[in-house]
Design a protein around this motif. Structure first.
Motif: not given
Length: 444
Positions: A21-25, A28-32, A109-116, A133-137
């Motif tokens: 769950k923490a990794d998912g959040e 999400s922040r990195d994508l934002m 999950s510790l390196n999201i660069e390939p997805m970005l 509508e955008a989801a909240p942070l």
């Protein structure tokens, strides 16, 4: 407001433990930060991240089911991007291969660069989807937030897939942990939960800091009301940790300390690294140092070769130590573990019988422990307001005591999420408490 971004609208689907769950959040922040916008519904997304878990077979099935759903979605929307991460990506390739058809990117999950990078190369057209509508942070406004402090595991218990999926133990620098916890408090969190596969092994791969130091550093942050940690291991249960639980104001008096089996022969086959006597000593130490500490545990029944007498020792341990809660699971082999090479010689029916026998022993114990709180006034941190589940039933607040007891109380105008209020306990079940906020209650 409707999103007008020229980037992707993304949806992160997470299954599994608090660490996932923490990794998912965090992802999400990195994508934002890269200019993409989270959405509430998978159907509105132009990019999907599947954050999978592989600790148990049931989790694997759910991940494969989600990938199957996305394979169907891509037939209708070929431009939909799908990334796969979490423990799942480290599965044996022959196990993973049949499910990879809809996946565009595999990444740790510790390196999201390939997805970005893939998302940057394939930006959707502005008219590809209607504005949504955008989801909240991610996580913003949540009362309780998880902070990963240690990744991986060095223990190699014979039944456990985690070291093969999460890798070796890696502790995060203390300043990173404190900075993340401070950010969460600034966003409204009142409780910080430090998480790791073996959270009390924190720092043993570094020089200097240990879990008590991390607890003290987070406890010192302004605005933190409660601090918890999960999951602990009996080998790393120390007196300094118990003293931190007793002496640090925000650190709660509760711990999950998995025993897994109450028989030394089974523990050796599991490669747990401690004896039943050691485990009992740790519980005695905790209860002597931390007044009123709530102790929960995990038990596996039906492990390879477990005899009726060995199972009876686990059942008797549960009866004797009187845990606040017992999480019991029937053993199922995980591909790649040592136990997968052994004979799974306890039948499924017998495993279920043993599981229900542990539950039969534990349920009245939990009822007695919780019933002893009836009439007392407990400080309850309110988490969320739940709508009535039956017609005409009023909304009810859900919260937790410092000892992590789930509490329900009727709604009234003076209550709000994130407040800690005194609640008089009026009723108890083995799993939760009910109570009434005191008329003159002022948020603590």
């Amino acid at each position: 407001m409707p999103s007008t971004t020229t980037g992707h609208r993304f949806f992160v689907w997470t299954i599994g433990c608090q660490m996932n769950k923490a990794d998912g959040e965090r992802m999400s922040r990195d994508l934002m930060s890269a200019g993409h916008v989270p959405v509430e519904n998978l159907a509105d997304a132009t990019a999907v991240v599947v954050n999978g878990c592989a600790v148990r077979e049931n989790a694997d099935r759910k991940v494969w089911g989600m990938l199957g759903l996305l394979q169907g979605a891509k037939k209708r929307r070929p431009e939909l991007l799908v990334g796969l991460t979490g423990c799942t990506v480290h599965a044996d390739r022959t196990e993973l291969e049949p499910h990879l058809r809809p996946v565009d990117v595999l990444f740790d999950s510790l390196n999201i660069e390939p997805m970005l990078a893939r998302m940057a190369r394939q930006i959707p057209g502005t008219d590809a989807y209607e504005d949504v509508e955008a989801a909240p942070l991610p996580g913003e406004g949540s009362v309780s937030r998880y902070v990963n402090i240690i990744y991986g595991c060095d223990k190699h218990c014979t039944y456990c897939i985690v070291p093969f999926r999460r890798g070796a133990q890696r502790s995060r620098p203390l300043d990173e942990i404190v900075a993340e916890a401070r950010q969460f408090v600034d966003e409204g969190a009142r409780e910080i939960v430090l998480v790791g596969q073996i959270v009390n092994a924190y720092g043993f791969d570094l020089d200097g800091h240990r879990l008590p130091d991390a607890l003290a550093a987070v406890d010192a942050l302004p605005g933190v009301e409660r601090v918890r940690f999960v999951t602990a291991h009996p080998q790393f249960m120390t007196e300094p940790l118990a003293l931190a639980m007793r002496d640090l104001p925000s650190v709660c008096e509760e711990i999950n300390l998995p025993v897994q089996a109450g028989d030394d022969t089974v523990l050796r086959r599991m490669a747990r690294g401690y004896s039943v006597a050691h485990y009992r000593d740790m519980i005695d130490m905790l209860r002597s140092i931390v007044p009123g500490v709530a102790v929960t545990t995990d038990v596996i029944v039906g492990f390879c070769g477990e005899t009726e007498a060995e199972f009876a020792n686990s059942r008797d341990l549960v009866a004797d130590l009187r845990f606040d809660q017992v999480h019991v699971a029937a053993f199922s082999p995980r591909k790649g573990t040592a136990a997968d090479q052994w004979v799974d010689d306890v039948s499924q029916d017998e495993k279920l019988r043993r599981l229900h026998e542990i539950e039969r022993v534990q349920t009245p114990i939990a009822r007695e422990i919780n019933s002893a709180l009836v009439g007392s006034v407990e400080d309850v941190l309110l988490e969320s307001l739940e709508s009535g589940k039956a017609p005409g039933r009023p909304p009810t607040w859900r919260g937790r005591t410092r000892s992590n007891k789930l509490v329900f109380t009727p709604d009234h105008a003076d209550l709000a999420a994130g407040e800690t209020v005194p609640i008089q306990v009026t009723d108890a079940t083995p799993w939760s408490l009910r109570g009434v906020a005191q008329p003159a209650a002022v948020p603590v």
